[in-house]
Design an enzyme around this catalytic site. Structure first.
Site: not given
Ligand SMILES: [Mg+2]
Length: 261
Positions: A7, A9
């Protein structure tokens, strides 16, 4: 060797700053032979722009097709099903849809599908047009339904808040495409190689859930929305918890080559 799916952010970067050690971690894992794939529910950038941001913040440049977004997952769903799309979202979402050879339209009467992502300029008129197209038979497709996303100033309304407004006006429920839903699972499954696949994320209901669905090793990192491993629901408990991705090379068993340390 295998694939690490990150992932973005809260994992590789937070907002506009790399997580400390991210640059070394990506370079080391790449040197060790892992394929690195990146998957974000942020639909505001194209794959190229997502790869640009990773490179700008870490110096590591992924192949663009390995930097997928919930817009990519929506396109994966739309392909072969629909041709003309009314897009509600950022310019990056429209560009993602058009790059796949689909036509984007403004006229609700001409849309086969309505795709809704994060649109910071959403207006009453846009909600009206999207809902009208759905009532006339266009399929309602969401890039993702995350209600909020974190910013340095706290939580901001996510794509899910806009999807909810349009769904409420249309009296319809969307097909959702981003993590942890089926279109993103299919897209990511097509990108991974090797016997071992590791998913690294900060959010249980998207990142850990997708790992659970696909039988991948789930690693929770604590640099994002989850502050304590004990906050994760029992059904989504990760295989490993790390304080940041700088612990990954050690966790994955490869020692850092001396000349690269
Ligand atoms: Mg995230």
């Amino acid at each position: 060797m295998g694939t690490v799916v990150f992932d973005l952010d809260g994992v590789v970067y937070v907002g506009d700053a790399a997580v400390p050690g991210a640059a070394e971690t990506l370079r080391t894992l790449d040197d060790l032979g892992w394929r690195l794939v990146f998957a974000t529910n942020n639909s505001t950038r194209t794959e190229d722009e997502t790869a640009d941001k990773i490179e700008r913040l870490t110096g590591y440049r992924p192949r663009s097709s390995f930097a997928v977004t919930s817009g990519s997952a929506a396109v994966h769903y739309l392909r072969g099903r629909h041709e003309s799309v009314l897009a509600v979202g950022a310019p990056g979402l429209t560009a993602t849809i058009e790059a796949a050879g689909l036509e984007t339209v403004d006229d609700p009467d001409r849309a086969d599908a309505v795709v809704v992502g994060l649109d910071r300029g959403i207006s009453y008129e846009t909600i009206d047009r999207a809902a009208s197209a759905i009532r006339k038979g266009a399929e309602f497709v969401a890039t993702n339904t995350d209600a909020t996303f974190p910013t340095p100033d706290g939580l901001a309304p996510g794509a899910g808040a806009i999807v909810a407004a349009i769904g409420s006006a249309a009296g319809a429920e969307p097909v959702s495409c981003g993590k942890p839903e089926l279109p993103m699972r299919e897209l990511l499954s097509s990108l991974v190689v090797g016997d071992e696949v590791v998913m690294v994320g900060d959010r249980a209901e998207t990142d850990l859930a997708i790992a659970r669905h696909l039988g991948w090793r789930a690693v929770l990192t604590l640099t994002g929305v989850t502050e304590l491993a004990s906050d994760v629901p029992r059904a989504l408990e990760p295989d490993d918890v790390i304080t940041s991705i700088s612990e990954l090379p050690g966790l994955l068993g490869g020692s850092v080559p001396k000349d690269k340390a």
